[in-house]
Scaffold this motif. Structure first.
Motif, mmCIF file in Angstrom:
data_model
loop_
_atom_site.group_PDB
_atom_site.id
_atom_site.type_symbol
_atom_site.label_atom_id
_atom_site.label_comp_id
_atom_site.label_asym_id
_atom_site.label_seq_id
_atom_site.Cartn_x
_atom_site.Cartn_y
_atom_site.Cartn_z
ATOM 1 N N ASP A 45 0.972 -1.188 0.008
ATOM 2 C CA ASP A 45 0.040 -0.153 -0.051
ATOM 3 C C ASP A 45 0.829 1.047 -0.075
ATOM 4 O OD1 ASP A 45 -2.119 1.572 0.697
ATOM 5 O OD2 ASP A 45 -2.569 0.821 2.508
ATOM 6 N N SER A 46 0.343 2.510 0.060
ATOM 7 C CA SER A 46 1.119 3.934 -0.050
ATOM 8 C C SER A 46 1.627 3.843 1.412
ATOM 9 C CB SER A 46 0.272 4.808 -0.598
ATOM 10 O OG SER A 46 -0.779 5.095 0.441
ATOM 11 N N THR A 47 2.226 3.100 2.265
ATOM 12 C CA THR A 47 2.972 3.443 3.385
ATOM 13 C C THR A 47 4.339 3.923 2.931
ATOM 14 O OG1 THR A 47 3.598 1.167 3.533
ATOM 15 C CG2 THR A 47 1.735 1.784 4.683
ATOM 16 N N PRO A 48 4.989 4.739 3.895
ATOM 17 C CA PRO A 48 6.470 4.983 3.581
ATOM 18 C C PRO A 48 7.341 3.947 3.072
ATOM 19 C CG PRO A 48 5.900 6.146 5.379
ATOM 20 C CD PRO A 48 4.872 5.121 5.104
ATOM 21 N N GLY A 49 7.160 2.660 3.559
ATOM 22 C CA GLY A 49 7.749 1.311 3.136
ATOM 23 C C GLY A 49 7.396 1.013 1.615
ATOM 24 N N GLY A 50 6.000 1.052 1.396
ATOM 25 C CA GLY A 50 5.506 1.044 0.096
ATOM 26 C C GLY A 50 6.220 1.805 -1.260
ATOM 27 N N LEU A 95 17.479 4.409 0.455
ATOM 28 C CA LEU A 95 16.491 5.230 -0.318
ATOM 29 C C LEU A 95 15.471 6.026 1.177
ATOM 30 C CD1 LEU A 95 15.203 3.306 -3.319
ATOM 31 C CD2 LEU A 95 16.661 5.588 -3.059
ATOM 32 N N GLY A 96 15.303 5.262 2.148
ATOM 33 C CA GLY A 96 14.621 5.952 3.126
ATOM 34 C C GLY A 96 15.217 7.165 3.793
ATOM 35 N N TYR A 467 10.755 0.196 8.048
ATOM 36 C CA TYR A 467 10.045 -0.020 6.679
ATOM 37 C C TYR A 467 10.502 0.481 5.569
ATOM 38 C CZ TYR A 467 6.433 -1.441 10.547
ATOM 39 O OH TYR A 467 5.796 -1.760 11.574
ATOM 40 N N MET A 468 10.992 1.726 5.699
ATOM 41 C CA MET A 468 11.647 2.220 4.255
ATOM 42 C C MET A 468 12.694 1.587 3.802
ATOM 43 S SD MET A 468 11.008 6.342 5.481
ATOM 44 C CE MET A 468 10.928 7.090 3.941
ATOM 45 N N MET A 469 13.736 1.127 4.857
ATOM 46 C CA MET A 469 14.730 0.565 4.240
ATOM 47 C C MET A 469 14.456 -0.939 3.941
ATOM 48 S SD MET A 469 17.822 1.573 7.152
ATOM 49 C CE MET A 469 17.017 1.248 8.530
ATOM 50 N N LEU A 470 13.620 -1.508 4.613
ATOM 51 C CA LEU A 470 13.123 -2.986 4.268
ATOM 52 C C LEU A 470 12.383 -2.842 2.819
ATOM 53 C CD1 LEU A 470 12.077 -4.682 7.469
ATOM 54 C CD2 LEU A 470 14.412 -4.900 6.136
ATOM 55 N N GLY A 475 11.996 -3.805 -2.979
ATOM 56 C CA GLY A 475 12.166 -3.361 -4.286
ATOM 57 C C GLY A 475 13.207 -3.914 -5.152
ATOM 58 N N VAL A 476 14.484 -3.865 -4.798
ATOM 59 C CA VAL A 476 15.451 -4.561 -5.360
ATOM 60 C C VAL A 476 15.477 -5.993 -5.727
ATOM 61 C CG1 VAL A 476 18.075 -4.430 -5.310
ATOM 62 C CG2 VAL A 476 17.018 -2.519 -4.729
ATOM 63 N N ALA A 477 15.045 -6.603 -4.361
ATOM 64 C CA ALA A 477 14.860 -8.025 -4.377
ATOM 65 C C ALA A 477 13.851 -8.272 -5.525
ATOM 66 C CB ALA A 477 14.708 -8.459 -3.355
ATOM 67 N N ALA A 478 12.698 -7.790 -5.504
ATOM 68 C CA ALA A 478 11.738 -8.026 -6.562
ATOM 69 C C ALA A 478 12.341 -7.903 -7.897
ATOM 70 C CB ALA A 478 10.779 -7.146 -6.516
ATOM 71 N N SER A 479 13.023 -6.866 -8.259
ATOM 72 C CA SER A 479 13.711 -6.489 -9.625
ATOM 73 C C SER A 479 14.521 -7.674 -9.965
ATOM 74 C CB SER A 479 14.303 -5.150 -9.560
ATOM 75 O OG SER A 479 15.002 -5.136 -10.931
ATOM 76 N N MET A 480 15.514 -7.954 -8.777
ATOM 77 C CA MET A 480 16.253 -9.131 -9.255
ATOM 78 C C MET A 480 15.817 -10.571 -9.604
ATOM 79 S SD MET A 480 19.349 -8.233 -6.442
ATOM 80 C CE MET A 480 20.308 -9.589 -6.885
ATOM 81 N N SER A 481 14.762 -11.032 -8.831
ATOM 82 C CA SER A 481 13.921 -11.953 -9.107
ATOM 83 C C SER A 481 13.414 -12.221 -10.498
ATOM 84 C CB SER A 481 13.016 -12.116 -7.968
ATOM 85 O OG SER A 481 12.197 -13.275 -8.266
#
Length: 521
Positions: A45-50, A95-96, A467-470, A475-481
């Protein structure tokens, strides 16, 4: 005339009939395209982590859809939680941290280096809510991704261990290769059929001395399904031209604040700040916790969207009532009532919501139960605070708020569940594994907010910088996958770590030897 062509009646030509039929159906075709979307990565969702997860993935060149039920993006970072809560601020990076650096540059550019606003900003770690929203909006606008607002996910389609798509309230069907559940509630976790937990584990379950009920003595360590209290973080000001007076809410009931009356009588406060934190932000505003309704949060994690709206409204009424109580109740010392009269809601914050924050502070809801669960030992044991698959650092104290009222030794009612100021910890490493559901349950889902952690471990993990760092790591892990075709659970972690370090994330706690002390209240 020999050159004049013969004109046939309109509706007798097959070609024209087909053309007109297509014209009539065109709106339906456009609607179908809008309601069937596809991306490499879907973030909810649009939380800072999201938001950070979506930006991190888009920066890697992936197509990203960020979807949210909210109109205003940023959740608690734009709804009054305007302090860093970073623990040791040196552990907060990636990025956080860039988000907060952008805030700092905003105040520098607008007010100048020697201004009071820049001093209170503390290098971007304290800020006005509307400024945080502007920074998020500008950052997203410059990033190639799609944002869909006010359209919550209502169902999920899955085949085996792979999520295929989600469907929203607005009838959009969105398919993706990887999904990121960045909600405070963990809704995708549930809909994907992943294991999760609500409430407190027993002390014996993970060998956690701090787990479970804390009172009465004969029940210490027992499990329950209850969550710590929620609240709102209001933005107050004492600047007369920007101050909106506090008024009596329609559903005000003085009896709701009987425990506060008892507390005041037992230990008369010396100043307003003892009853209402006045953590100063730029431009004479505050980040203030209001009255916290102990027990009001229990139903929220598993509630429907409509039920959550009711619970949020009731918490708002309780919070507004607490402000009125401090302003008018005879049990509050006159000097404090007079001090309270100088404060009011900031006129230039939350203008479309009666100058009240949009988002309730969900301190804890569902927690993922993955193949690895982070526990008290992981954040307190010297050897266990280091992880071979670390993707970020945590350093905030163990911090649980009250869960319920119980009968005390003297027969009076006392709050139970709090750690009474918290327990400081050394910076510790957060493993990639806590972002992952069990491999047998989902292979293309990442969870950077409702991580796989016990109630006790989450009490230090549950901070927006974490949450932002995770989110960045997700985001990076999803792209690498996607790039390698490797399931998330089998991703080469060393490659992920190398990319995160390249992007200025701090993943090693080896240089940190002391518990963090510079922590916001």
């Amino acid at each position: 005339m020999l050159g004049m062509p013969r004109i046939r009646p309109f509706m007798k030509t097959r070609r024209l009939r087909t053309f007109l039929a297509l014209l009539l159906l065109a709106p339906a075709f456009c609607h179908a395209q809008e309601t069937s979307l596809k991306a490499d990565i879907l973030v909810y969702d649009s939380t800072p982590g999201g938001i950070v997860a979506a930006i991190a993935a888009a920066k890697e060149g992936r197509s990203v859809i960020l979807i949210t039920e909210d109109k205003h993006l940023g959740a608690m970072r734009t709804s009054g939680l305007a302090m860093s809560n970073a623990g040791d601020e040196k552990t907060f990076a990636g990025l956080g941290r860039e988000f907060h650096d952008r805030i700092h540059r905003y105040y520098l550019g607008k007010y100048g280096e020697d201004s009071e606003q820049v001093k209170l900003c503390r290098k971007g770690l304290r800020f006005e809510p509307h400024v945080a929203e502007k920074i998020f909006e500008d950052w997203l606008a410059e990033t190639p991704l799609k944002v869909l607002r006010e359209d919550p996910v209502v169902s999920l389609e899955k085949e085996g261990c792979r999520i295929l798509s989600v469907t929203t309230e607005g009838k959009r069907r969105i398919s993706a290769a990887v999904f990121i559940d960045a909600s405070y509630e963990g809704d995708l976790i549930k809909w994907a059929g992943c294991s999760y937990r609500v409430g407190r584990e027993a002390s014996a379950e993970y060998d956690e001395p701090l787990a479970g009920l804390r009172y009465p003595p004969e029940r210490v360590g027992e499990a329950d399904g209850k969550t710590q209290r929620y609240t709102f973080r209001v933005c107050l000001t004492d600047v007369p031209e920007n101050r909106v007076p506090i008024t009596r809410p329609a559903n005000y009931h003085r009896a709701s604040y009987a425990p506060d009356v008892a507390r005041i009588e037992r230990k008369p406060p010396a100043s307003l700040s003892a009853l209402l934190p006045l953590n100063l932000l730029p431009n004479r505003k505050t980040d203030s916790r209001t009255g916290e309704w102990i027990g009001g949060s229990w139903a929220f994690p598993e509630a429907s969207r409509e039920e959550r709206a009711v619970i949020s409204r009731e918490h708002r009424e309780y919070s507004e009532g607490y402000l009125w109580f401090l302003l008018t109740d005879a049990s509050v010392p006159a000097a404090i009532r007079e001090e309270m009269s100088r404060w009011g809601h900031a006129k230039d914050e939350f203008a479309d919501n009666g100058n009240f924050p949009h988002h309730i502070y969900v301190r804890e809801a569902r927690r993922l139960v993955g193949d690895y669960v982070m526990t008290q030992k992981d954040v307190q044991d010297e050897a266990s605070r280091f992880k071979p698959d670390s993707v970020a650092l945590g350093s905030y104290r163990l911090d649980v708020h009250d869960v319920q009222y119980v009968v005390g030794k003297d027969g009076g009612i006392v709050p139970e569940g709090s750690m009474k100021g918290g327990i400081f910890v050394k910076p510790y490493e957060i493993p990639y594994r806590v972002l992952l559901p069990k491999k047998s349950e989902a292979v293309n889902l990442l969870v950077p907010v409702c991580v796989s952690a016990s109630h006790i471990a989450l009490s230090t993990l549950r901070m927006e910088p974490v949450y932002m760092m995770l989110g960045h790591a997700s985001g990076v892990a999803a792209s690498m996958s996607i790039g390698s075709g490797t399931p998330l659970n089998d991703l080469p972690v060393q490659q992920l770590q190398a990319k995160l370090v390249e992007q200025k994330q701090i993943i090693s706690a080896k240089g940190f030897h002391e518990p963090a002390k510079n922590i916001d209240p």
